[in-house]
Design a protein around this motif. Sequence first.
Motif, mmCIF file in Angstrom:
data_model
loop_
_atom_site.group_PDB
_atom_site.id
_atom_site.type_symbol
_atom_site.label_atom_id
_atom_site.label_comp_id
_atom_site.label_asym_id
_atom_site.label_seq_id
_atom_site.Cartn_x
_atom_site.Cartn_y
_atom_site.Cartn_z
ATOM 1 N N PHE A 96 0.804 -1.223 0.000
ATOM 2 C CA PHE A 96 0.000 0.000 0.000
ATOM 3 C C PHE A 96 0.839 1.277 0.000
ATOM 4 O O PHE A 96 0.350 2.331 -0.396
ATOM 5 C CB PHE A 96 -0.933 0.003 1.217
ATOM 6 C CG PHE A 96 -1.866 -1.168 1.263
ATOM 7 C CD1 PHE A 96 -3.097 -1.118 0.629
ATOM 8 C CD2 PHE A 96 -1.503 -2.343 1.917
ATOM 9 C CE1 PHE A 96 -3.962 -2.208 0.658
ATOM 10 C CE2 PHE A 96 -2.358 -3.440 1.954
ATOM 11 C CZ PHE A 96 -3.589 -3.371 1.317
ATOM 12 N N VAL A 97 2.087 1.203 0.480
ATOM 13 C CA VAL A 97 2.988 2.356 0.460
ATOM 14 C C VAL A 97 4.343 1.901 -0.067
ATOM 15 O O VAL A 97 4.644 0.702 -0.083
ATOM 16 C CB VAL A 97 3.147 2.996 1.860
ATOM 17 C CG1 VAL A 97 1.805 3.422 2.427
ATOM 18 C CG2 VAL A 97 3.862 2.057 2.821
ATOM 19 N N ALA A 98 5.170 2.844 -0.479
ATOM 20 C CA ALA A 98 6.484 2.507 -1.027
ATOM 21 C C ALA A 98 7.332 1.799 0.026
ATOM 22 O O ALA A 98 7.390 2.241 1.181
ATOM 23 C CB ALA A 98 7.192 3.769 -1.502
ATOM 24 N N PRO A 99 7.998 0.704 -0.333
ATOM 25 C CA PRO A 99 8.773 -0.071 0.645
ATOM 26 C C PRO A 99 9.829 0.739 1.381
ATOM 27 O O PRO A 99 10.109 0.466 2.556
ATOM 28 C CB PRO A 99 9.412 -1.173 -0.211
ATOM 29 C CG PRO A 99 8.514 -1.311 -1.390
ATOM 30 C CD PRO A 99 7.986 0.064 -1.662
ATOM 31 N N CYS A 139 -0.608 -9.079 17.012
ATOM 32 C CA CYS A 139 -0.279 -8.037 16.033
ATOM 33 C C CYS A 139 -1.371 -6.972 16.044
ATOM 34 O O CYS A 139 -2.543 -7.282 15.808
ATOM 35 C CB CYS A 139 -0.172 -8.621 14.627
ATOM 36 S SG CYS A 139 0.971 -9.996 14.461
ATOM 37 N N GLY A 140 -0.980 -5.750 16.304
ATOM 38 C CA GLY A 140 -1.904 -4.633 16.210
ATOM 39 C C GLY A 140 -1.404 -3.658 15.165
ATOM 40 O O GLY A 140 -0.232 -3.265 15.194
ATOM 41 N N ALA A 141 -2.260 -3.284 14.227
ATOM 42 C CA ALA A 141 -1.862 -2.354 13.166
ATOM 43 C C ALA A 141 -2.889 -1.237 13.055
ATOM 44 O O ALA A 141 -4.097 -1.498 13.001
ATOM 45 C CB ALA A 141 -1.724 -3.079 11.829
ATOM 46 N N ASN A 142 -2.393 -0.003 13.030
ATOM 47 C CA ASN A 142 -3.262 1.165 12.839
ATOM 48 C C ASN A 142 -3.627 1.246 11.360
ATOM 49 O O ASN A 142 -2.788 1.585 10.535
ATOM 50 C CB ASN A 142 -2.547 2.443 13.267
ATOM 51 C CG ASN A 142 -2.091 2.423 14.709
ATOM 52 O OD1 ASN A 142 -2.728 1.797 15.557
ATOM 53 N ND2 ASN A 142 -0.992 3.098 14.997
ATOM 54 N N ILE A 143 -4.858 0.934 11.045
ATOM 55 C CA ILE A 143 -5.295 0.937 9.649
ATOM 56 C C ILE A 143 -6.059 2.215 9.311
ATOM 57 O O ILE A 143 -5.741 2.900 8.335
ATOM 58 C CB ILE A 143 -6.165 -0.297 9.344
ATOM 59 C CG1 ILE A 143 -5.407 -1.594 9.688
ATOM 60 C CG2 ILE A 143 -6.580 -0.299 7.877
ATOM 61 C CD1 ILE A 143 -4.136 -1.807 8.911
ATOM 62 N N SER A 144 -7.061 2.554 10.120
ATOM 63 C CA SER A 144 -7.869 3.738 9.807
ATOM 64 C C SER A 144 -7.746 4.847 10.843
ATOM 65 O O SER A 144 -8.224 5.959 10.614
ATOM 66 C CB SER A 144 -9.345 3.346 9.659
ATOM 67 O OG SER A 144 -9.856 2.855 10.888
ATOM 68 N N ASP A 159 -3.923 6.870 6.164
ATOM 69 C CA ASP A 159 -3.355 8.206 5.985
ATOM 70 C C ASP A 159 -2.066 8.142 5.173
ATOM 71 O O ASP A 159 -1.843 8.948 4.265
ATOM 72 C CB ASP A 159 -3.075 8.848 7.341
ATOM 73 C CG ASP A 159 -4.331 9.379 8.016
ATOM 74 O OD1 ASP A 159 -5.429 9.223 7.440
ATOM 75 O OD2 ASP A 159 -4.219 9.935 9.128
ATOM 76 N N ALA A 160 -1.202 7.192 5.519
ATOM 77 C CA ALA A 160 0.087 7.093 4.832
ATOM 78 C C ALA A 160 -0.082 6.738 3.360
ATOM 79 O O ALA A 160 0.684 7.193 2.505
ATOM 80 C CB ALA A 160 0.963 6.054 5.523
ATOM 81 N N ALA A 161 -1.091 5.920 3.067
ATOM 82 C CA ALA A 161 -1.329 5.491 1.690
ATOM 83 C C ALA A 161 -2.218 6.456 0.919
ATOM 84 O O ALA A 161 -2.387 6.304 -0.297
ATOM 85 C CB ALA A 161 -1.967 4.105 1.687
ATOM 86 N N ALA A 162 -2.791 7.441 1.625
ATOM 87 C CA ALA A 162 -3.710 8.409 1.010
ATOM 88 C C ALA A 162 -4.876 7.704 0.322
ATOM 89 O O ALA A 162 -5.336 8.113 -0.744
ATOM 90 C CB ALA A 162 -2.968 9.310 0.025
ATOM 91 N N GLN A 163 -5.339 6.631 0.955
ATOM 92 C CA GLN A 163 -6.513 5.909 0.472
ATOM 93 C C GLN A 163 -7.086 5.096 1.627
ATOM 94 O O GLN A 163 -6.370 4.745 2.564
ATOM 95 C CB GLN A 163 -6.159 4.966 -0.682
ATOM 96 C CG GLN A 163 -5.171 3.870 -0.303
ATOM 97 C CD GLN A 163 -4.957 2.849 -1.401
ATOM 98 O OE1 GLN A 163 -5.889 2.211 -1.863
ATOM 99 N NE2 GLN A 163 -3.702 2.710 -1.837
#
Length: 251
Positions: A96-99, A139-144, A159-163
């Motif tokens: 979803f974002v640049a590596p 595993c916890g990941a901030n998605i939205s 936010d990071a992916a702008a989508q």
Amino acid sequence: MGFRPVKHGRFEIDHRESVASTNDEARLLADSGAPDRTAVWADMQTAGKGRRGRNWSSPIGNMYVSLLLRPQCELSRAAQISLVAALGLGDAISQFVAPERITNKWPNDVLIDGKKVAGLLLESSSSGTGETSWVIVGCGANISSFPDLADYATTCLSDAAAQSVPVDAFLPCFLDCFDERYSAWLKSGIAETREEWLKRAHHIGREITVRLPTEEKQGIFEGLDMDGALILALPNGERELVTAGDVFAAA
């Protein structure tokens, strides 16, 4: 609520709307004989856990999953799975974002642009002979959305992916990426996993402060040993292995 798995690849997913902690639920499943690669996924947690007993903010819209694993290895090797999981998270995020925006912050965080987007919590149990009975990777990941933390800059994937990134799209991606890294670790051991983790290491080669329970130490982050401990080059020329602590850029 009973165990009602849904199959994805080699994982069986037990999806819950709300739990106190996915790690707690995974532990109950482990004790009842649930198989290797069982994933407990919840839409929200009411008592999510972070490292050192910290609370993990767990609103709807982010990913909360605990992976029950049964690797056939000595318990001393089980901690290496935190490196495996960090790589799996980073691989999924890179869809979803640049590596190059993704880094690993020792010991258990994944960052985007230097901001925390995901964290890990490992628990394990051994048999009487020292073999691993089970490992649970929380595993916890901030998605939205993301919490406002005093000590860390934070972000979320959307936010990071702008989508907008749906959790139910990210989770299977993560499971696939984790399974590939986990299978490689089971087959080949820690060397390649360690090397790949270090390629994404945050603060590598820089002066850092390591916050321990009773003191702070400063030095250069030189790398990791083969068990995943941080190698800290001290100002007096000595090197020290750090197995647990919080890492910050030196002031």
